[in-house]
Design a protein around this motif. Structure first.
Motif, PDB file in Angstrom:
ATOM      1  N   SER A  44       0.831  -1.213   0.000  1.00 36.15           N
ATOM      2  CA  SER A  44       0.000   0.000   0.000  1.00 36.15           C
ATOM      3  C   SER A  44       0.859   1.254   0.000  1.00 36.15           C
ATOM      4  O   SER A  44       0.519   2.253  -0.648  1.00 36.15           O
ATOM      5  CB  SER A  44      -0.939   0.007   1.207  1.00 36.15           C
ATOM      6  OG  SER A  44      -1.915  -1.006   1.090  1.00 36.15           O
ATOM      7  N   CYS A  45       1.980   1.209   0.720  1.00 36.08           N
ATOM      8  CA  CYS A  45       2.899   2.351   0.730  1.00 36.08           C
ATOM      9  C   CYS A  45       3.467   2.614  -0.667  1.00 36.08           C
ATOM     10  O   CYS A  45       3.749   3.757  -1.030  1.00 36.08           O
ATOM     11  CB  CYS A  45       4.047   2.105   1.705  1.00 36.08           C
ATOM     12  SG  CYS A  45       3.539   1.994   3.435  1.00 36.08           S
ATOM     13  N   ASP A  47      -0.405  13.436  -3.276  1.00 32.59           N
ATOM     14  CA  ASP A  47       0.793  13.996  -2.630  1.00 32.59           C
ATOM     15  C   ASP A  47       0.715  13.857  -1.105  1.00 32.59           C
ATOM     16  O   ASP A  47       1.725  13.601  -0.439  1.00 32.59           O
ATOM     17  CB  ASP A  47       0.950  15.469  -3.005  1.00 32.59           C
ATOM     18  CG  ASP A  47       1.375  15.671  -4.458  1.00 32.59           C
ATOM     19  OD1 ASP A  47       1.884  14.714  -5.065  1.00 32.59           O
ATOM     20  OD2 ASP A  47       1.184  16.792  -4.969  1.00 32.59           O
ATOM     21  N   ALA A  48      -0.493  14.036  -0.545  1.00 32.86           N
ATOM     22  CA  ALA A  48      -0.658  13.919   0.907  1.00 32.86           C
ATOM     23  C   ALA A  48      -0.390  12.485   1.367  1.00 32.86           C
ATOM     24  O   ALA A  48       0.232  12.258   2.415  1.00 32.86           O
ATOM     25  CB  ALA A  48      -2.075  14.345   1.306  1.00 32.86           C
ATOM     26  N   ILE A  49      -0.830  11.518   0.578  1.00 36.55           N
ATOM     27  CA  ILE A  49      -0.576  10.114   0.908  1.00 36.55           C
ATOM     28  C   ILE A  49       0.925   9.832   0.856  1.00 36.55           C
ATOM     29  O   ILE A  49       1.495   9.205   1.763  1.00 36.55           O
ATOM     30  CB  ILE A  49      -1.338   9.186  -0.053  1.00 36.55           C
ATOM     31  CG1 ILE A  49      -2.838   9.323   0.155  1.00 36.55           C
ATOM     32  CG2 ILE A  49      -0.888   7.733   0.120  1.00 36.55           C
ATOM     33  CD1 ILE A  49      -3.682   8.723  -0.949  1.00 36.55           C
ATOM     34  N   ARG A  50       1.567  10.312  -0.192  1.00 36.80           N
ATOM     35  CA  ARG A  50       3.015  10.122  -0.317  1.00 36.80           C
ATOM     36  C   ARG A  50       3.744  10.797   0.858  1.00 36.80           C
ATOM     37  O   ARG A  50       4.710  10.246   1.403  1.00 36.80           O
ATOM     38  CB  ARG A  50       3.495  10.690  -1.653  1.00 36.80           C
ATOM     39  CG  ARG A  50       4.962  10.381  -1.976  1.00 36.80           C
ATOM     40  CD  ARG A  50       5.322  10.819  -3.381  1.00 36.80           C
ATOM     41  NE  ARG A  50       4.766   9.916  -4.393  1.00 36.80           N
ATOM     42  CZ  ARG A  50       3.740  10.220  -5.171  1.00 36.80           C
ATOM     43  NH1 ARG A  50       3.128  11.385  -5.062  1.00 36.80           N
ATOM     44  NH2 ARG A  50       3.300   9.357  -6.068  1.00 36.80           N
ATOM     45  N   VAL A  91       3.402   8.620   3.990  1.00 34.99           N
ATOM     46  CA  VAL A  91       4.322   7.480   3.913  1.00 34.99           C
ATOM     47  C   VAL A  91       5.738   7.914   4.288  1.00 34.99           C
ATOM     48  O   VAL A  91       6.432   7.243   5.064  1.00 34.99           O
ATOM     49  CB  VAL A  91       4.294   6.855   2.501  1.00 34.99           C
ATOM     50  CG1 VAL A  91       5.394   5.807   2.348  1.00 34.99           C
ATOM     51  CG2 VAL A  91       2.936   6.233   2.212  1.00 34.99           C
ATOM     52  N   ASP A  92       6.165   9.055   3.751  1.00 33.98           N
ATOM     53  CA  ASP A  92       7.505   9.574   4.061  1.00 33.98           C
ATOM     54  C   ASP A  92       7.638   9.892   5.550  1.00 33.98           C
ATOM     55  O   ASP A  92       8.647   9.559   6.191  1.00 33.98           O
ATOM     56  CB  ASP A  92       7.796  10.827   3.238  1.00 33.98           C
ATOM     57  CG  ASP A  92       7.962  10.531   1.752  1.00 33.98           C
ATOM     58  OD1 ASP A  92       8.153   9.348   1.398  1.00 33.98           O
ATOM     59  OD2 ASP A  92       7.892  11.485   0.945  1.00 33.98           O
ATOM     60  N   LYS A  93       6.621  10.537   6.109  1.00 38.17           N
ATOM     61  CA  LYS A  93       6.652  10.935   7.520  1.00 38.17           C
ATOM     62  C   LYS A  93       6.744   9.727   8.443  1.00 38.17           C
ATOM     63  O   LYS A  93       7.370   9.782   9.511  1.00 38.17           O
ATOM     64  CB  LYS A  93       5.391  11.749   7.844  1.00 38.17           C
ATOM     65  CG  LYS A  93       5.385  12.372   9.236  1.00 38.17           C
ATOM     66  CD  LYS A  93       4.091  13.131   9.495  1.00 38.17           C
ATOM     67  CE  LYS A  93       3.924  14.318   8.583  1.00 38.17           C
ATOM     68  NZ  LYS A  93       2.707  15.113   8.935  1.00 38.17           N
TER      69      LYS A  93
END
Length: 387
Positions: free
Chosen positions: A288-289, A335-338, A341-343
């Motif tokens: 999912s990530c 972009d918010a999902i990405r 994931v980064d956070k």
């Protein structure tokens, strides 16, 4: 319309159908609720002896299963434990568990852990039902991750060829679910947070899956709002049981139990994850990530107007201003999902899991069910961008 055809809509705005699963008798939630909830459900379901089904790490490295054993033994309902369920639920473990279940003279399963033991338990009970011709026996699910397998009537497992296969029957949905956040404290951080992204995946894809009724879509918005806030908080405060309980409830909201009069296919991100996970050893939370943000961006190009509206409106619940354009707002959601994931420190690629680039056309074909459909070139390109 193909199960994954996003160019036309099967509208669920003003017409549709909703019902609760026939099997589910109750969900009890709250930190420390195990000792009250499990005996209550044993009585409610008329269960006499259960087999615990779990994974090796949870059994050997934590006291979670021991806590469940203690409660069962006080009720003289303990029939043993099977802890050889591994990632993606290989069929060999399921067959072995069937034999152990029979030898224990058990009449139900208590699954403890993530999606693998919960889905494996459904498969075990399904195969026993087919073998005996009797009713499908009951499962009490005690999840320790956020994957939400406990709310579905289907089970995915891995066959001898390493391919993900599924069984489905309304009777396979767990009869009871216990959400005790204290039991999640020993869940490894990466597993906990990545299955949280799996819950994000459920919530987002419910916004454009066919046959999902509007109340469930609005619960998905609420789930997204809570997941985006509490996943980073849980990473920063891993011992905060209240935050973990909120996340378990958000996972529940991301996948409200229901039954369908017709099949409702998984969304594209989930479909890709199913094909990538078992074949290349990628945990479902990590798939999912990798897949969700790119799939959402693709929806800005390919989804019908109604689905675009549902997706674009999600940013309101994330407290992000609208641009006034559906397509741009969907890209903002991607972009918010990405960014989430980064956070969470979960950024991953297909390169890390050694997925050969020459396999991509085959993966796309298996995901879509055909190589000549309207989305096939786009999905191949999507996979190419995941390296």
């Amino acid at each position: 319309m193909s199960a994954l055809d996003t160019t036309s809509c099967n509208s669920s705005n003003l017409q549709g159908f909703y019902a609760w699963t026939d099997t589910l008798k109750g969900i009890q939630y709250g930190p420390g609720c195990l000792e009250e909830a499990l005996p209550n459900f044993l009585d409610l379901l008329g269960v006499k002896k259960v087999l615990i089904v779990t994974g090796r790490s949870l059994y050997e490295k934590t006291d979670v299963v021991k806590q469940v054993e203690t409660v069962l033994k006080t009720r003289d309902a303990y029939g043993g434990v099977f802890y050889e369920i591994s990632q993606h639920s290989p069929i060999a473990g399921i067959r072995k568990a069937q034999q152990v279940f029979k030898e224990a003279d058990a009449d139900a399963i208590v699954s403890v852990g993530g999606g693998s033991p919960i889905d494996a338990s459904k498969a075990i009970l399904y195969h026993i039902h087919k073998e005996t011709g009797g009713p499908i026996l009951k499962q009490i699910a005690i999840p320790t991750t956020l994957s939400a397998a406990e709310y579905t009537a289907g089970a995915g497992f891995t066959n001898e060829e390493g391919q993900k296969v599924a069984v489905s029957d309304l009777g396979l949905a767990p009869a009871a679910v216990i959400l005790d956040a204290k039991l999640t404290l020993s869940t490894p951080e990466r597993l906990w947070l990545s299955t949280g992204m799996r819950a994000v995946d459920h919530a987002v894809e419910n916004l454009y899956r066919s046959l999902i009724p509007p109340p469930s879509k609005h619960l998905s918005y609420a789930a997204l709002a809570d997941l985006f806030v509490n996943l980073p908080l849980s990473k920063a405060n891993p011992d905060d049981v209240n935050i973990r309980q909120k996340l378990q409830i958000a996972s529940w909201m991301s996948f409200l139990p229901q039954k369908f009069r017709k099949y409702s296919a998984a969304g594209l991100s989930h479909a890709l994850g199913h094909k990538l996970g078992a074949a290349y050893g990628i945990p479902h939370g990590i798939t999912s990530c990798i897949t969700l943000a790119p799939v959402v961006a693709l929806m800005a190009e390919t989804a019908c107007h109604e689905d675009k509206e549902w997706l674009a409106n999600a940013i309101f619940y994330l407290r992000i201003p609208s641009s006034g354009s559906l397509d741009k707002d969907i890209l903002t959601l991607s972009d918010a999902i990405r960014g989430l994931v980064d956070k969470l420190g979960l950024t991953s690629t297909l390169t890390e899991y050694i997925v050969p680039k020459e396999d991509l056309p085959k993966i796309a074909e298996r995901t879509l069910g055909r190589a000549d459909g309207p989305l096939y070139p786009e999905v191949v390109k999507l996979l190419e961008n995941m390296y």
